[in-house]
Design a protein around this motif. Structure first.
Motif: not given
Ligand SMILES: [Zn+2]
Length: 547
Positions: A230-231, A254, A190, A224
């Motif tokens: 992804g974070v 996200r 992320g 993202l």
């Protein structure tokens, strides 16, 4: 035939199910069967012990250390089998050769890492993020590692010396976005950033990400969405509000991890206001969590590098100074009055809040002063506490070691935070602040202190919060649960004894520099991908996450 079987353990599956007694078998690094009376090539009797998935430490800063220390000490011994690096956006990739010195100096300031250690230690066999991950893979690792793309590093790479000084132009943001996507394609977990005033770099300048405007944040977090996974993690300053982060979560689709939610006794509702705002956003369908700590934040420090005070507005004039000029500033009446005045004002988030009875002298040339608080000593001397502390340090070439119990000391409140539905147990900061504190054993502390000693959480729930909860949030596949097919990342422990021991100083960093560490208590075995030996490198660089 199973490679080995752990027999008669109390099995905590990581999902929060009621514990059951049984056997767990492992073959080829994975859990092959869970049941009763299993047989295998090797049998391990675990009667009286509990078995859980290995701890996932979602907030570490091992980016630099892992390049010289693939054993990632001390985390594996403390039950951690997976660590996420690059938190707060303080990565070391991408980095041009010409910027190495600057990146190291920033880490020295912001994460309390010795410059000498970094210069001797870091292996610079990379420039880009993909090359960095490739190098980790080549060199091996004791535990599984996943890494963020770091905002401050992107800024330094694209903007050079301007990175900590101004907002980015459109074309610069576009280049950062391209690098972010390159990192995501290479297997980053992320994107991480910081807007916290506690995060200052070389020469007292803000860490570069603090200069980003809202448009830059929207653009980068928006990448993202394009990556499809992804974070987004950030350590937020008081001026970054939860509704803005909810907007980013909604636009990108996200999850957002919001750090660092620490309880402050002088502003006791602030952290709960944030958690409630996060819970309200969750009710609207956004995925946000508040990263909290289960450890009291207490820091050893000297006035050479007093992280405790460096986030104060009034301390900024002292930050770039060195030697005699710095000492003169510490003596200056106007400077001291400004610090005192700021400490009187209420603040949303501030590390130190003038709790002078929680600042202790640890090491002093004046042995009489040791183990007494600045509050006590100043009262006895009839002096103002700030004056007392600074004068004591100035009289000892600033070598006096102090300890300050800063945040998270109200156990009632921390217990409530741990049970809050919007919280994520986090913030070990392992790999950083090595001479200030060491919370790499946070998981053992959760199991020993909060479960056994205080009864604030049930054992199965605490285990879930250390394992499957972060695995799910971060998209870490096939880990954090005791089920056939899952990786054999395991911790065998005695629930009646588990915990972390007293902190002590060891001198094993490059150049013989010191760090604090805590021994593991009640841990009987840790396996990473089915391998028990902590002196080997069975970990994987995780580069494939679920969306
Ligand atoms: Zn951090």
């Amino acid at each position: 035939m199973h490679d080995f079987v752990i027999r008669n353990a109390l099995l905590l599956d990581g999902l929060g199910s009621a514990p059951v007694h049984g056997d767990l078998a492992v073959k080829d690094g994975k859990i092959s069967e869970v049941g009763k009376s299993l047989s295998g090539k090797e049998l391990i009797d675990a009667s009286g012990l509990a078995l859980m998935p290995g701890i996932i430490d979602n907030h570490t800063h091992y980016d630099a250390q892992i390049t010289w220390d693939p054993l990632v000490s001390p985390s594996p011994a403390l039950g951690v089998t997976t660590a996420i690096i690059g938190n707060c956006g303080f990565t070391i990739a991408p980095c041009r050769p010409a910027d190495r010195e600057l990146v190291m100096k920033n880490l020295t300031q912001v994460e309390g890492m010795s410059l000498d250690v970094l210069r001797q230690g870091i292996r610079w066999e990379f420039e880009t993020i993909p090359q960095y991950f490739d190098m980790l893979e080549r060199r091996g690792t004791a535990i599984n590692i996943a890494g963020f793309v770091g905002h401050s590093s992107l800024r330094t790479y694209v903007m050079g010396e301007e990175a900590p000084r101004r907002a980015a132009a459109r074309d610069e943001v576009a280049r950062m976005r391209a690098l972010l996507l390159e990192g995501m394609r290479a297997g980053a977990i992320g994107f991480a950033t910081s807007t916290s005033p506690a995060h200052n770099g070389h020469g007292g300048l803000p860490m570069p990400s603090r200069l980003a405007d809202d448009a830059e944040m929207r653009e980068l977090v928006g990448a993202l969405k394009e990556a499809g996974r992804g974070v987004f993690m950030l350590t937020k300053g008081g001026h970054t509000k939860v509704p803005f982060l909810e907007e980013l979560a909604a636009a990108s689709g996200r999850p957002v991890v919001i750090a660092a939610l620490l309880h402050n006794s002088t502003n006791p509702r602030a952290v709960f206001d944030d958690l409630e705002a996060i819970a309200a956003a969750n009710a609207r369908g956004r995925r946000l969590v508040g990263a909290i700590s289960c450890c009291p934040l207490s820091m050893d420090f000297t006035l050479h590098s007093p992280y405790t005070f460096e986030g104060l507005e009034s301390w900024q004039p002292a930050l770039p100074l060195k030697g005699a000029a710095y000492e003169a500033k510490l003596k200056d009446r106007g400077f001291r009055d400004a610090v005192r005045a700021e400490l009187q004002r209420p603040a949303h988030f501030r590390l130190f809040n003038a709790q002078w009875d929680q600042v202790e002298v640890v090491e002093s040339a004046n042995r009489q002063a040791e183990q007494h608080t600045i509050g006590e000593l100043a009262r006895a001397a009839g002096k103002d506490p700030l004056d007392f502390m600074l004068d004591l340090a100035l009289g000892e070439k600033l070598d006096t070691v102090f300890n300050a119990l800063l945040l998270n000391s109200d156990e009632q409140a921390v217990g409530e935070m741990l049970r809050h539905p919007a919280s994520l147990v986090s913030l070990s900061d392992a790999g950083a602040h090595l001479t200030f504190f060491n919370d790499a054993g946070f998981g053992l502390h959760l199991l020993g202190h909060w479960v056994r000693e205080r009864g604030a959480l049930e054992l199965d729930d605490a285990v879930r919060r250390l394992t499957s909860a972060p695995a799910q949030l971060f998209g870490i596949r096939g880990r954090g649960v005791l089920k056939p097919g899952y990786a054999a990342d395991l911790m065998l422990f005695d629930p009646a004894a588990v915990g972390r021991g007293a902190k002590r100083r060891v001198f094993d960093l490059p150049g013989g520099h010191p760090r604090l560490t805590t021994p593991a208590l009640g841990v009987h075995g840790v396996w990473v991908n089915g391998v028990r030996h902590l002196e080997s490198l069975p970990g994987k660089v995780l580069r494939d996450f679920s969306a």
